[in-house]
Structures are given as structure tokens and as C-alpha cells.
Enzyme design. Structure first.
Site: not given
Ligand code: BGC
Length: 793
Positions: A312
Site C-alpha cells: 500500500d
Molecule cells: C490506500 C489504498 C490505495 C492507495 C493508492 C492508500 O492510501 O490505502 O487503498 O489504493 O492509497 O491510492
């Protein structure tokens, strides 16, 4: 005996199975990362668009030509647009791409931008490896559907699949071939802001929905220009963040992990999801982004996942914050060794991985495996053969009618009618031409932006038709009196007073209240108070005091604890955040053109103190069955049971609940076999393709006893008694959506496959045990009359 000392035992499939049983009792052991085993538990992934020998040959041929730095480059991902987390990544993408130092970019804003970057990658980098562009396409690219919690509330996987197909068409037109979706985190805590992004609290429903998303995104053929790779997230346990506080720690036993949190991931991967994202949280003491037990032991060794695992946002670098490493080099080493292929934004792999490989801290074999995972997805998407997107496919003008209609239908089916009392001689809803003038009040009555919900992709407020606009179209401006009634956080006395006066002029009041979508729901929006923000409660009470019949339309990304409203307001609809067709969909349901048919996918708490509250709980040894909990305990029988002394145990509304404009009668559940054989069921469970072959059929008659049409979600629950591990008081194992005209009845049947009777046993294997089985076919998780059968040895 340690795990290492019994490596020699790994000679036969039988022994491997034994070892997995053994491992499941041990703490999460990093050694699992180096101990690949054949799948044993119970069926390895069978279908994946990535398992293609032709692709594998191309991957190997390319891998042979790559330098160490080029390999590392494929594992680096950056955001080129608005950040969705701390740190903005880097700015020198063109030169990095030309040097082969970037594998993927996300958050781009147009097909043109994607093509520009792609030209650099395929024309200037030495090996011409195309970039993979991603985005958080969560409930729409531009055609914004209801938020995922609402999509799940339709209990209609065909709606979800249709959504995902449209999202794939629109995203791919913009050069985006990778959606960071579906979010399949089971959530039992509405304080957690991200509950809005998932399918609620149930693993079975979550699995059905997860599969529908993957089918829609990836289509029949991943290499189709209109298909995009799914990315199931967040692996794993993120929804169990303690206290519902975002990014917080989760403690989940392996048993509960397997019973509750893993099934939707497994379902999405079995459907062929090409990728998976790790989660931010620590699980049982080890951050999920550095967790070999989940990322390698379960995902790769047990399930045989052949796809791409991305971290993530900065979660690799955040291993420093977790305190399990001293610096980003240590973070890169741990994440890589545990099984993270691609580092999203943290730059740790880019900075340190090459040295880690040179010094032997990360093996070349592990590096190559990660690079293969990335290349496999790029080949499967057809990016090497056709890396660019046709910019003319992007829609700049109005959205096509069929997409708008699909978004409207999804919204119509997602609304949950929570309450509809009789006012005068009939229930308040549906409204009719005789309903008179309408006072439309509230900050969400005419707010286009908030109708889009959190994570609205490239959704545009100008595509939204608000409730006010749709209502005026329906009944004419002269019949509508409108007052905003203030803002989410602040309202003046004058605004509230004006709303009260507006209500006084009308025959019926529609109050559109709730949360502010992007500020109060979604990521980093956990709430410790689940009330109506600002002065909305006061507004509700003052408007209600006019004595006019009030319909409360609740826009929120979670259940809100509103005891006053549930007691005093005659009609309440959970509208969630319905997307671009919010207004037309609401008007059609409010006027009864289509019946309300959504059902809750989360238990709705009465009060914060009940959280976490979920229907598929264990019974305890001292259940409160049959005891009157409406007053404090008066004797030891009422006292020494599992209860609150100051609140009911039951939720405000149970999982699966939703009213219609008619009335329904369910017969007692019938089952056509009194006895089933555990070994036959277990054999079926282990046959990959046949695990749902029916062994019995449960049925019930459902009758529409009212005078309006209904669309009903008929639900099937099971309880297993006499099992080795304690099983929930009910588990959803099937559901069907049916339509019934007034007076019509239908026998609804559910074929029962082995999976319906299966559980995760004391050794963490999935199997069927001899047991007494109760089966309910019911309108929600709290009602119905069960049938019984026995599972014998
Ligand atoms: C989130 C994810 C997301 C990623 C990219 C993160 O902060 O937890 O769900 O896909 O950002 O934007």
C-alpha cells in the site's frame, strides 16, 4: 521439534498436509517465506489469466536480458498525481522511466498523459518494457456508481459486475489498466471510515461481491483493450483495526482469519484477480507488509497465487515507523523477503534493493520471482503488444445513456428502507401525487459533490443529478419548498429557523442529512462519534417538532447511531452515497416506481457501546436467549449472562434487514435430506471444480401478502452444532433476489454444496465435521424458522 529440523519430512503430499497443520499452531514464522509448499488447504487457485505457458516463455526470455537495476526498476511504483497518503513520491519520472527505473505509475489524469509516459518507456528505455498505469477505481472511473457499501447492499452481483465492466471501459480508455479494487476487507466496526469501501461484515456476501468485481474488471480476456487488472486489497485484517481507528493494529486468531477475513481474498483470487495489495496494519504483532505467514505462507504456498503483490501507499517505508527495522534498507529487505513485489511510492526498493541483492540479504531468486510477477501481468494485459491507448476513446462530453441507466439502477437497489410508519391511514412511503407540497431540507438535498462519495475516481459533480433537481423534475418547482438548513459542521440559528419555517409550509418533509462524503467517510476518516455531524440532530428535532410527517434520507458511509431518530421519525431510508444518479434513483424509489429492495450488509448498532457488533457471532456459554433485556437484571438468571445491564444486545437493525412497501410471509424452511455424510461432503470440498455440487436442497415459500410489488432478497443461513470449534449462531451461505407481484408466492430453493457446511477446524483445515445443522431461509439474519439435518460420520 522446530520447523527447520523437520524439513526432511517434506517428501510426500501427505506429509506436507501434516506440516501445514503443525505450522498453524506455531507463531508466524519468517522461515515460511523460504519454505514453498504445494497447496494443501484445500483447493489451490484453479483459474488465472496469468497461468499461460506462452506468457511464461516471454517472461523468462525478457528476464534473462535484464540487469539488476532494470529488475529493481520494475518493482518501483510512483504516484504522478494527487497524493492519497503522506509524502508525494518523486518528480523526476521522465528521466527515471528512460533509465528503466519505474515499473508503474498511478494517479495520472488523462490518456494523453499516459501515452506520453508510455512513449518514454517503450522508446527510450533499453528494454522497452511498458509501464503499467493504475488508479483507485473504486466505484467508478467517471460514471460514478453508489459507494461499495451501497453496491453490496443491492445483494446483486450482476449490478456489481456491470459497474466494474463500465469502470474498466472508462479506465482503459484513459490508459489505466489496473484498478486498486476490489476492497474486500471485512469490517465489523462502523467507526472505521473505510467500511464504506467494502461489502460489509459478511465473508460469504463479501466473497460473492469480490468475484463480481473481478469478473467485471478483467472481463473474459485480460488482454482485451477494455479490460483492466483487478487488485484485491488490503491483505489482510485491515478492517479489524482496533477501536476502528484507521491504520491501527489488528489482532486476529488464525482461526478467525481463515473463517472471516481471508475468504473474500481467496474468492477474488480464484476468480482470477491479477494482483493483490498488502495492508497498512500490523496483524498479530507483524506488519502485514512484512508478513511472510500471510504473504508467502498462505498466498503463495497454500493458494498458489501467480500474480503481482503491491504494497500500500508507502507501507514498505512505514516498516520503519512500525519499529521492526531501523531504516528504509531494512524495510526493503523485510518487505521483499516477506513477499511484496512492488513498492508503492516509498522509494525503498529503488534506493536499496540492488545493494541488498548484491550483499546477499535478498536472494536473486526472490528478486526474479518478484519481477516475473510484474512482467506476467504486463504480458497478460497485452501491454507489450499494444502499450498505447487510443485517446479518442475517452469521453469528454455527456455520458452514454446506458451507463447512466446502470448507475441509476444500482442506486435504486442499494437504498435500504429502515422504517416506514403509518401516518393517518397509510404508511408515509411511497409518496404519491396526493402527497401535497414537499419541504426539501438538508445539506445533502442539493449537493452534487457529496453524492459521488469517497474515492470517486474521475467522477464529476456536473454529472450528478441531485435530489432537488430530480424532485423538481418530478413534481414541479411550485410544489417544492427548499432550505439547506446549514452546513455539515456549522449551521446558524437563522438557517435552522428558516428550515423550520419551510417545513411548516409543506404537507410532507424530506430531510436529507448525514455525513460529508470525503471528509467524514473513507480513508483517514474514522469517527469516535457516530452521530449526525454539526447541528443536524438539532435541525432534525426542530423540524420534526412542526408535526409534519418527516422522511429522513440518511446519506452516510456507515451506520449512524441515531436512537432519537429511530424512535421519533416515522420514515427513514439509508441512502448511502448513491453516485451520479442519486436524485432520479431516490425519487423513483420514494414514489414507488420501483420498490425499495436494498438490505443491510452491516449490523446497525443502537449505540457506540455495542461496537463491534455483527450477526455471525459466537453464542457464548451464557447466551441471553429468551431473557427480557429491556431492564437491568433483577435476579441472578438475568444477571450472569452475556449482556449489557444498560442496553439491549440486539442491534438497531440486523444484518440482512430492509423493508419493502408490501408485506411478506415466509414459510418454515424445508430440507429434503435428514442425513448427510461427512466423508462425501469432504470429498466434494476437495474437488476443485465440484465443491458446490449439491448434496441437499433447502426451500421455503415466500408470499407477497401486501398490495404492492416487491423485490426481495431471500437469505439462507446455517448453524453447525457439535463441531470441534465453536461456530457462529448463524452464517450466511446463500441468497437470491426475487420479484413478487401482490398476492404472488414463490418457492425459493437453495442447493446446498459442501461449502455451506464447512468450517475451519481446530487444526485450521477447512472441512465438514459431523454435526447437527440448522438452516434458516429468512428475510434477515434475525428471523425465520429453522429446518434441521444431521451430518453423520
Ligand atoms: C490506500 C489504498 C490505495 C492507495 C493508492 C492508500 O492510501 O490505502 O487503498 O489504493 O492509497 O491510492
Amino acid at each position: 521439534m522446530s520447523w527447520n529440523s523437520c524439513q526432511w519430512l517434506r517428501k510426500s503430499r501427505f506429509v506436507a498436509t501434516f506440516l501445514f497443520a503443525f505450522v498453524s499452531f506455531s507463531p508466524f514464522e519468517t522461515v515460511l517465506a523460504q519454505a514453498p509448499e504445494p497447496a494443501s488447504n484445500p483447493v489451490a487457485l484453479t483459474s488465472s489469466p496469468l497461468t499461460d505457458p506462452a506468457i511464461e516463455r516471454r517472461v523468462e526470455a525478457l528476464l534473462k536480458q535484464m540487469t539488476l537495476d532494470e529488475k529493481v526498476g520494475q518493482l518501483a511504483q510512483y504516484s504522478s498525481g494527487a497524493p492519497t497518503g503522506p509524502s508525494a513520491g518523486r518528480a523526476d519520472y521522465p528521466s527515471m522511466i528512460a533509465r528503466g527505473e519505474v515499473g508503474s505509475l498511478f494517479n495520472l489524469d488523462s490518456a494523453h498523459a499516459a501515452n506520453q509516459y508510455q512513449h518514454i518507456a517503450v522508446e527510450k528505455s533499453r528494454l522497452h518494457i511498458p509501464l503499467l498505469f493504475g488508479l483507485d477505481v473504486i466505484h467508478g472511473f467517471r460514471t460514478t456508481f453508489p459507494v461499495p457499501l451501497a453496491l453490496a447492499s443491492t445483494w446483486d452481483p450482476s449490478i456489481v459486475e456491470k459497474y466494474a465492466r463500465i469502470a474498466a471501459q472508462e479506465s482503459s480508455a484513459a490508459g489505466i489498466r489496473w484498478a486498486f479494487s476490489p476492497m474486500v476487507d471485512i469490517a465489523r466496526d462502523p467507526r472505521w471510515g473505510r467500511i464504506v469501501e467494502g461489502a460489509g461484515e459478511d465473508p460469504y456476501l463479501g466473497s460473492v461481491m469480490a468475484r463480481a468485481y473481478v469478473r467485471g474488471y478483467q472481463g473474459k480476456n485480460l488482454s482485451d483493450k477494455e479490460s483492466i487488472a483487478a487488485c484485491v486489497k488490503h491483505f489482510v485484517g485491515y478492517g479489524a483495526a482496533e477501536g476502528g481507528r484507521d491504520y491501527n493494529t489488528a489482532e486476529i486468531s488464525e482461526h478467525t482469519l481463515r473463517e472471516v477475513y481471508l475468504p473474500p481474498f481467496y474468492a477474488a483470487l480464484r476468480e482470477g484477480s491479477a494482483s493483490l495489495m498488502s495492508s497498512f496494519n500490523t496483524i498479530n504483532g507483524l506488519p502485514a507488509t512484512a508478513n511472510p505467514f500471510t504473504l508467502t505462507g498462505i498466498l503463495r504456498n497454500e493458494w498458489g497465487f501467480p500474480g503481482l503483490v503491491v504494497s500500500d501507499w508507502t507501507s514498505v517505508g512505514e516498516l520503519v515507523g512500525h519499529g521492526i527495522v531501523r531504516d528504509k534498507a531494512g524495510a526493503a529487505q523485510k518487505a521483499m523477503t516477506a513477499g511484496i513485489d512492488m513498492d508503492m511510492v516509498s522509494d525503498s526498493y529503488h534506493q536499496h534493493l540492488a545493494n541488498l541483492v548484491k550483499s546477499g540479504k535478498v536472494s536473486e531468486a526472490r528478486l526474479d520471482a518478484a519481477v516475473r510477477d510484474v512482467l506476467r501481468v504486463k504480458f497478460a494485459l497485452g501491454l507489450f503488444d499494444d502499450p498505447f491507448t487510443d485517446e479518442s476513446r475517452e469521453i469528454h462530453g455527456a455520458l452514454p445513456k446506458e451507463r447512466v441507466d446502470a448507475a441509476r439502477q444500482a442506486a435504486e437497489r442499494s437504498f435500504v428502507l429502515l422504517k416506514n410508519s403509518v401516518a393517518g391511514s397509510r404508511p408515509i412511503l411511497p409518496l404519491s401525487s396526493e402527497s401535497g407540497t414537499i419541504a426539501l431540507i438538508g445539506p445533502l438535498a442539493d449537493d452534487a459533490k457529496n453524492m459521488l462519495g469517497a474515492w470517486a475516481g474521475r467522477g464529476r459533480p456536473e454529472d450528478v443529478v441531485t435530489l432537488k433537481t430530480a424532485l423538481v423534475q418530478r413534481v414541479g418547482a411550485e410544489k417544492i419548498h427548499y432550505a439547506r438548513g446549514g452546513e455539515f459542521q456549522t449551521s446558524s440559528d437563522a438557517e435552522i429557523q428558516k428550515a423550520v419555517e419551510t417545513a411548516q409550509q409543506a404537507d410532507v418533509v424530506l430531510l436529507a442529512l448525514g455525513e460529508e462524503a470525503t471528509e467524514q467517510t473513507g480513508e483517514a476518516a474514522s469517527r469516535a462519534h457516530l452521530n449526525l455531524p454539526g447541528r443536524q440532530q438539532e435541525l432534525l428535532e426542530k423540524v420534526s417538532a412542526t408535526g409534519k410527517p418527516v422522511v429522513l434520507l440518511l446519506f452516510s458511509g456507515r451506520p449512524l447511531t441515531l436512537p432519537w431518530a429511530f424512535e421519533h421519525v416515522p420514515a427513514i431510508v439509508a441512502a448511502w452515497f448513491p453516485g451520479i444518479q442519486a436524485g432520479p434513483a431516490l425519487v423513483r424509489v420514494l414514489y414507488g416506481d420501483v420498490p425499495p429492495s436494498g438490505k443491510l450488509v452491516v449490523s446497525w448498532p443502537r449505540t457506540m457501546g455495542q461496537i463491534p457488533i455483527y450477526y455471525n457471532a459466537l453464542n457464548t456459554g451464557r447466551p441471553a436467549d429468551g431473557v427480557d433485556l429491556t431492564h437491568p437484571p433483577r435476579n441472578s438468571l438475568e444477571k450472569y449472562i452475556s449482556r449489557y445491564i444498560d442496553e439491549l444486545n440486539s442491534p438497531q437493525f440486523p444484518f440482512g434487514f430492509g423493508l419493502s412497501y408490501s408485506s411478506l410471509e415466509y414459510s418454515k424452511t424445508q430440507v429434503d435430506s435428514a442425513k448427510l455424510n461427512a466423508s462425501a461432503l469432504n470429498a466434494s470440498l476437495r474437488r476443485a471444480a465440484a465443491d458446490n455440487a449439491p448434496h441437499a436442497t433447502a426451500s421455503a415459500n415466500v408470499k407477497n401478502t401486501g398490495n404492492r410489488a416487491v423485490d426481495e432478497v431471500v437469505q439462507l443461513y446455517v448453524r453447525l452444532i457439535g463441531t470441534g470449534m465453536e461456530e457462529p449462531v448463524r452464517k450466511l451461505v446463500g441468497f437470491k433476489r426475487i420479484s413478487l407481484a401482490p398476492g404472488e408466492s414463490q418457492t425459493v430453493s437453495f442447493p446446498l454444496g459442501a461449502e455451506a457446511f464447512s468450517l475451519w477446524d481446530v487444526q485450521n483445515n477447512q472441512r465438514v465435521e459431523p454435526s447437527r445443522v440448522q438452516l434458516w431461509i429468512s428475510p434477515d439474519s434475525s428471523r425465520g424458522l429453522p429446518a434441521e439435518l444431521e451430518i453423520v460420520e
